[in-house]
Scaffold this active site. Structure first.
Site, PDB file in Angstrom:
ATOM      1  N   HIS B 123       0.866  -1.182   0.000  1.00  0.00           N
ATOM      2  CA  HIS B 123       0.000   0.000   0.000  1.00  0.00           C
ATOM      3  C   HIS B 123       0.907   1.237   0.000  1.00  0.00           C
ATOM      4  O   HIS B 123       2.017   1.191   0.540  1.00  0.00           O
ATOM      5  CB  HIS B 123      -0.828  -0.057   1.288  1.00  0.00           C
ATOM      6  CG  HIS B 123      -1.881   0.983   1.433  1.00  0.00           C
ATOM      7  ND1 HIS B 123      -1.617   2.243   1.921  1.00  0.00           N
ATOM      8  CD2 HIS B 123      -3.208   0.945   1.181  1.00  0.00           C
ATOM      9  CE1 HIS B 123      -2.752   2.932   1.961  1.00  0.00           C
ATOM     10  NE2 HIS B 123      -3.730   2.176   1.521  1.00  0.00           N
ATOM     11  N   ASP B 200       2.884  -4.602   8.087  1.00  0.00           N
ATOM     12  CA  ASP B 200       1.720  -3.742   7.938  1.00  0.00           C
ATOM     13  C   ASP B 200       0.498  -4.642   8.102  1.00  0.00           C
ATOM     14  O   ASP B 200       0.141  -5.393   7.193  1.00  0.00           O
ATOM     15  CB  ASP B 200       1.760  -3.075   6.561  1.00  0.00           C
ATOM     16  CG  ASP B 200       0.424  -2.448   6.171  1.00  0.00           C
ATOM     17  OD1 ASP B 200      -0.527  -2.498   6.980  1.00  0.00           O
ATOM     18  OD2 ASP B 200       0.335  -1.917   5.048  1.00  0.00           O
ATOM     19  N   GLN B 203      -4.655  -5.115   6.949  1.00  0.00           N
ATOM     20  CA  GLN B 203      -5.651  -6.043   6.387  1.00  0.00           C
ATOM     21  C   GLN B 203      -5.599  -7.414   7.054  1.00  0.00           C
ATOM     22  O   GLN B 203      -6.312  -8.331   6.640  1.00  0.00           O
ATOM     23  CB  GLN B 203      -5.440  -6.210   4.875  1.00  0.00           C
ATOM     24  CG  GLN B 203      -5.617  -4.944   4.059  1.00  0.00           C
ATOM     25  CD  GLN B 203      -7.044  -4.399   4.102  1.00  0.00           C
ATOM     26  OE1 GLN B 203      -7.996  -5.088   4.479  1.00  0.00           O
ATOM     27  NE2 GLN B 203      -7.200  -3.135   3.724  1.00  0.00           N
ATOM     28  N   LYS B 226     -10.557  -0.316  10.456  1.00  0.00           N
ATOM     29  CA  LYS B 226     -10.776  -1.488   9.605  1.00  0.00           C
ATOM     30  C   LYS B 226     -11.193  -2.690  10.434  1.00  0.00           C
ATOM     31  O   LYS B 226     -11.320  -3.808   9.926  1.00  0.00           O
ATOM     32  CB  LYS B 226      -9.505  -1.807   8.810  1.00  0.00           C
ATOM     33  CG  LYS B 226      -9.159  -0.723   7.773  1.00  0.00           C
ATOM     34  CD  LYS B 226      -7.968  -1.136   6.941  1.00  0.00           C
ATOM     35  CE  LYS B 226      -7.321   0.022   6.209  1.00  0.00           C
ATOM     36  NZ  LYS B 226      -8.074   0.464   5.041  1.00  0.00           N
ATOM     37  N   CYS B 366      -4.698   2.514  -3.645  1.00  0.00           N
ATOM     38  CA  CYS B 366      -3.463   3.023  -3.034  1.00  0.00           C
ATOM     39  C   CYS B 366      -2.317   2.043  -3.238  1.00  0.00           C
ATOM     40  O   CYS B 366      -1.509   1.817  -2.337  1.00  0.00           O
ATOM     41  CB  CYS B 366      -3.628   3.305  -1.547  1.00  0.00           C
ATOM     42  SG  CYS B 366      -4.881   4.522  -1.190  1.00  0.00           S
TER      43      CYS B 366
END
Ligand SMILES: Cc1ncc(COP(=O)(O)O)c(C=O)c1O
Lengths: 149, 415
Positions: B123, B200, B203, B226, B366
């Site tokens: 991202h 990261d 997600q 999220k 993104c």
């Protein structure tokens, strides 16, 4: 409601112009302006050939959605042959129209096929798609116009 | 289906509405999830009863606010199995967490000629901060390649991560390709080469059990919004010994233990990183979101989303002219599906689906370097969460057939 409402947005004129775009080509050795649609990554280049303050030729290249391609195609047909000042006035009218603002009947007439794109005002997420080519043309003519005025 | 989580749907009143005259089908969860009433109630309860600034003042409300703020930190620590709650730093978002590491810790350890390794599926928030760091330090930014299936290429990882590497920063789960990356193996590989591993987790944390101790990551970043919490609250986990040497990115109130005219002493971590009045209600609401997720169980969420994938991915793949990006095997794919319909621009697809009440995203997500890598400008993306149903997946599939029909009926390709 379903997909039927799509017919309001994807009118025949828009689909025709997207599938068979007018003036989708490069013009060599003339100024161009590049613009991106940051939400989708689509981009466009607009080329114009101006003499004596009149837009002799205008064209575009790039890829994009139905709305952006149709809008670019129609933009070239509306603006070609116009004086820069007039063209920029039309671009400004178009910009008002797609934001859902009322414009004069005369302006609607002058926009011709472009007036059909006014329906994007009801699809707010797509206003940027419709505006892209016109913004690019405005930037380009702004530079060009500066020389003649 | 082995799992059925539909009983939780009633906690999300927003899902119960018509959009363009059709039942809303919200499939943009990779962008942000909806919030259950338990989280919304927690925020209003806080403002109706306990609102005060934290770590200042001795009055009762300040005490209550501080207690809840710090309890939420505990919950986050347990949620990702961090060894202690002092390794949990509140930030604004994943983006802020990654920026802080890049501008402080990584800035401290990366020198001229060193290498920073990311992957082709990152991202922008896990790309641009590293570009900036590389520029500042005259370091080199390198990319791990992908397999033809859209998975991280482990051979490429081995080739790219070398003794020159100082930082490896990789998405735990991709927001486009629907793959989960082998973070534990990558951490081993990074550590073997003397580098630090940053994951990261934007997600991943919402969708599966996370164990930062087992993964042995040095830093882990994710966003509350999220995973049922409000926007504006994020987490940066760091190993305690690393947070100890990491400089704060911001300075001001709250983060100091004493200030003199020319100098100041900072608090211990995590508080030394949290300058100024923090997002107190956001942190407390994140705690409530974690309570909610724990009530369902992250394993159950993962299993249910896997069931959804097994139902829906094969149906999507059967649509003539569709391309679904990432692995085609449901066992290797999360419930996030980026796709294109041949000859129809994803923006047009998204507008058409919206007319059927279906919310998907269209664009570059993104991840423009990934789009370039895949030779695309954009895709549509349907991303599911535990409150989505198989019926909703079926409606997506049916609607895509209608969209194809609409755009091919008298109209051909828009290239
Ligand atoms: C993989 C990944 N990383 C980072 C982010 C950034 O998250 P945020 O915008 O909450 O900072 C996102 C979300 O858009 C994401 O999907």
């Amino acid at each position: 409601m379903g997909l039927a409402k799509l017919n309001e947005l994807y009118k025949a004129v828009i689909l025709d112009n997207a599938n068979y775009p007018q003036n989708k080509r490069e013009i060599e050795n003339v100024p161009k302006f590049h613009m991106d649609n940051p939400t989708c990554g689509d981009s466009i280049d607009v080329f114009s050939k101006v003499s004596d303050g009149v837009i002799d030729d205008i064209a575009f290249t790039g890829s994009g959605c139905t709305i952006s391609q149709a809008s670019a195609s129609i933009m070239t047909t509306v603006i070609k042959g116009k004086k820069i000042k007039k063209a920029r006035q039309l671009i400004s009218d178009f910009s008002q129209l797609i934001q859902g603002k009322k414009i004069s009947d005369k302006a609607m007439d002058e926009l011709g096929d472009a007036a059909v794109i006014g329906v994007v005002a009801e699809f707010p997420a797509r206003i940027k798609c419709a505006a892209l080519a016109w913004h690019a043309a405005d930037e380009l003519l702004n530079k060009e116009g500066g020389k003649d005025d | 289906m082995t799992q059925n989580l539909s009983e939780y749907r009633k906690d999300f009143p927003i899902l119960n509405q018509k959009v363009n005259g059709e039942d809303l089908v919200y499939l943009d969860n990779a962008a942000t999830t909806q919030k259950p009433i338990q989280v919304i109630d927690k925020i209003s309860h806080y403002y109706l009863n306990d609102n005060a600034n934290v770590h200042r003042g001795v009055h009762t409300l300040a005490e209550r606010a501080t207690k809840q703020f710090e309890e939420a930190r505990d919950k986050v620590a347990k949620f990702i199995n961090a060894s202690d709650q002092h390794s949990i730093v509140y930030t604004r978002s994943t983006t802020e967490s990654l920026n802080w590491i890049a501008s402080t810790f990584a800035d401290q350890v990366v020198n001229e000629g060193d290498e920073i390794v990311i992957s082709e599926m990152e991202h922008h928030s896990n790309i641009v901060p590293w570009q900036q760091l590389a520029k500042r330090k005259h370091a080199v930014l390198k990319y791990i390649q992908l397999t033809s299936d859209g998975e991280l290429d482990l051979q490429s990882a081995e080739d790219t991560i070398t003794a020159k590497t100082k930082i490896v920063s990789i998405a735990h789960a991709s927001n486009v390709l629907g793959v989960v990356n082998p973070i534990k193996e990558l951490a081993k590989l990074a550590h073997k080469n003397g580098a630090y591993l940053i994951a990261d987790g934007a997600q991943a944390a919402p969708h599966m059990p996370i164990d930062v101790s087992d993964l042995d990551v040095d830093f882990y970043a994710f966003s509350g919004h999220k995973m049922l919490a409000p926007t504006g609250i994020g987490i940066l986990y760091g190993k305690p010994e690393l947070l100890k040497i990491m400089r704060p990115a911001q300075f001001g109130g709250e983060m100091i233990s004493s200030v003199h005219e020319q100098t100041a002493e900072f608090k211990e971590s995590p508080w030394k990183f949290e300058a100024g009045t923090p997002n107190i209600s956001g942190a407390i609401a994140l705690g409530a979101a974690i309570d909610y997720l724990n009530k369902i169980g992250m394993k159950n969420i993962q299993a249910y989303e896997h069931d959804l994938t097994e139902e829906i991915l094969p149906k999507l793949l059967k649509i003539d002219g569709i391309k679904v990006y990432g692995p085609q095997d449901p066992n290797k794919h999360t419930a996030t599906f980026a796709f294109n319909l041949k000859g129809i621009h994803p923006h047009d697809v998204a507008t058409a689906l919206d007319m059927n009440g279906i919310a998907v995203r269209a664009g570059h997500h993104c991840a423009q370097p990934l789009m370039d890598y895949l030779n695309l400008t954009a895709t549509a993306r349907a991303s599911f969460y535990f409150y989505n149903t198989v019926d909703e997946g079926n409606k997506l599939v049916d609607s895509l057939e209608q969209v194809k029909e609409f755009f091919s009926n008298g109209v051909s390709e828009t290239k």
